[in-house]
Write an enzyme that holds these catalytic residues in place. Structure first.
Site, PDB file in Angstrom:
ATOM      1  CG  HIS A  75      -1.887  -1.036   1.069  1.00  0.00           C
ATOM      2  ND1 HIS A  75      -3.206  -0.503   1.785  1.00  0.00           N
ATOM      3  CD2 HIS A  75      -2.705  -2.047   0.431  1.00  0.00           C
ATOM      4  CE1 HIS A  75      -3.753  -2.090   1.312  1.00  0.00           C
ATOM      5  NE2 HIS A  75      -3.313  -2.471   0.794  1.00  0.00           N
ATOM      6  CE1 TYR A 204      -5.236   2.970  11.951  1.00  0.00           C
ATOM      7  CE2 TYR A 204      -4.637   3.266   9.179  1.00  0.00           C
ATOM      8  CZ  TYR A 204      -4.312   3.329  10.726  1.00  0.00           C
ATOM      9  OH  TYR A 204      -3.617   2.014  10.765  1.00  0.00           O
ATOM     10  N   PRO A 296      -3.734  -0.054  19.256  1.00  0.00           N
ATOM     11  CG  PRO A 296      -5.339  -1.246  18.790  1.00  0.00           C
ATOM     12  CD  PRO A 296      -5.153  -0.793  19.748  1.00  0.00           C
ATOM     13  CE  LYS A 300       4.664   3.200  13.662  1.00  0.00           C
ATOM     14  NZ  LYS A 300       4.873   2.551  12.365  1.00  0.00           N
ATOM     15  CE1 TYR A 388      -0.402   3.850   9.848  1.00  0.00           C
ATOM     16  CE2 TYR A 388       0.306   2.530   8.349  1.00  0.00           C
ATOM     17  CZ  TYR A 388      -0.323   2.415   9.170  1.00  0.00           C
ATOM     18  OH  TYR A 388      -1.885   1.868   9.215  1.00  0.00           O
TER      19      TYR A 388
END
Ligand code: FAD
Ligand code: DHB
Length: 394
Positions: A75, A204, A296, A300, A388
């Site tokens: 991604h 998200y 979460p 990570k 990220y």
């Protein structure tokens, strides 16, 4: 009683223990691993799904990446959705890096296969695991029961890779470790569904009814999460109620539809931030969830576990090859620098995207302003993206 002797005794065959044993094996360092659960349980336990680029590189380097390369989904960004609108954070453009979506249980399956193909000693279903004599100059010993036989493993070091609920951290004498903790007033209800993902990337989503996350495991399996009460009874969430709530929260731009399908797994996870310092007591070295937990939202947990054992394997290699213990002595400090950065990021993502019970109208406006800022400022998007995709393994 059976007595074994090895260099490193590894407690726990999760990502931390398995990657460590493979890294040690590649350096010619022996280990014995014991795991409380069955092999099948470990290989089917549904957990995390996002691999940082550094984790992917390491799995490839240690020979565990073949299936991931075929089946993992690369991604190049994620979507942040709020007020019904999507905003893409383009990782490749902002950092030159990508992430890979590949289930933790698949990583574990690949590592177990690899270790067993190299004749690794892994005792699944080890019972009554106890560790002793690891403080200072002792002779570290792991005792356990396996198929009704008592075992004793003598080793130079014990790697405590047994997760948050393991035995290693609680075996450290009281007063040795400092605990840092924050428990969040919510949890995540997660499902795995036989439905094609409804978007190519993760979503998200901030919503007035609570956070929601759209993820995936394959072109035909979707992974979805909903913010819920921390002790939510999963029995009070029939599948129709879960889908109705997901549809409301994930509502997107005109024409966007959330695909539904048979729910094949569901569960509730509590959320906490937790760190112990130092991550070592004498010859017991803690790694992964045994030493720290992150909420979460930043994806990570697994990646941090892998980063710890990368540092640990290099330190053990230096100890065995040159007799130099400096890297081992620095282990905790080296890991904790990354751990605290990741704690901050995971806390920040969690705070930005969830509804809090004690929040007021100001807080909700502030969260929207933060999301607006993060998605409209290149500097802010880049900060999110850099964290990220993950920092390089040190
Ligand atoms: P673990 O994977 O926990 O491995 C520890 C191993 O030790 C386990 O196999 C356990 O059975 C074994 N063990 C425990 N006690 C003993 C004992 N006494 N003797 C021998 N063996 C023992 N992270 C995310 O980023 N996203 C997510 O969606 C996400 N979902 C999660 C859901 C759940 C239910 C949990 C618990 C965690 C989740 N995480 C998630 C976190 C992520 O999965 C962990 O950070 C990661 O598994 C850490 O790896 P580890 O090897 O340190 O620990
Ligand atoms: C997944 C889990 C996470 O915690 C996250 O932040 C992103 C994706 C997942 O299970 O796919």
């Amino acid at each position: 009683m059976k007595t074994l002797r090895t260099q490193v005794g590894i407690v726990g065959a999760g990502p931390a223990g398995l990657v460590l044993s493979q890294l040690l094996h590649l350096q010619g360092i022996e280990s014995v691993m014991l795991e409380a659960r069955s092999r099948q349980y470990c290989e089917e336990r549904i957990r995390a799904g996002v691999l940082e680029h550094g984790t992917v590189d390491l799995l490839n380097q240690i020979g565990a990446g073949r299936r991931m390369q075929r089946e993992g989904m690369v991604h190049e960004g994620v979507e942040l959705r709020f007020n019904g609108q999507g905003h893409r954070i383009d990782f490749r453009e902002l950092t030159g890096k990508t992430i890979t979506v590949y289930g933790q249980h698949e990583v574990v399956k690949d590592l177990i296969n690899l270790r067993l193909s190299e004749q690794a000693q892994i005792f699944f279903e080890a019972e009554q695991v106890r560790i002793s004599e690891f403080e200072n100059a002792g002779n570290p010993t792991i005792r356990f029961l396996h198929h009704n036989e008592d075992y004793e493993v003598h080793c130079d070091f014990i790697a405590g890779c047994d997760g948050f609920h393991g035995v290693c951290r609680p075996s450290v004498p009281a007063g040795t470790l400092t605990l840092y903790e924050r428990i969040y007033p919510f949890g995540w209800l997660g499902i795995l569904a036989e439905a094609a993902p409804s978007a190519e990337e993760l979503i998200y989503c901030y919503h007035e009814r609570g956070f929601a996350l759209h993820s995936m495991r394959s072109p035909s399996i979707t992974r979805l999460y909903l913010q819920c009460n921390p002790n939510e009874d999963i029995a009070s969430w029939p599948d129709e109620k879960i889908w109705a709530e997901l549809q409301k929260r994930l509502e997107g731009p005109q024409g966007w539809l959330l695909n539904e399908g048979a729910v094949i797994q569901k569960g509730v996870t509590g959320m906490r931030s937790f760190v112990v310092e130092p991550m070592r007591c004498g010859k017991l070295i803690l790694a992964g969830d045994a030493a720290h937990i992150v909420p979460p939202t930043g994806a990570k947990g697994l990646n941090l576990a892998v980063a710890d054992v990368y540092v640990l394997a290099r330190a053990l290699e230096s100890h065995y090859k040159t007799g130099n213990g400096a890297l081992l002595d620095a282990y905790s400090e080296t890991c904790l620098r990354r751990v605290w950065k990741v704690q901050r990021f995971s806390w920040w993502m969690t705070s930005m995207l969830h509804r809090f019970k004690d929040e007021n109208r100001f807080d909700a406006k502030r969260q929207i302003a933060e999301l607006d800022y993060v998605t409209s400022s290149r500097a802010a998007s880049q900060t999110l993206a850099e964290n990220y995709v993950g920092f390089p393994l040190s």
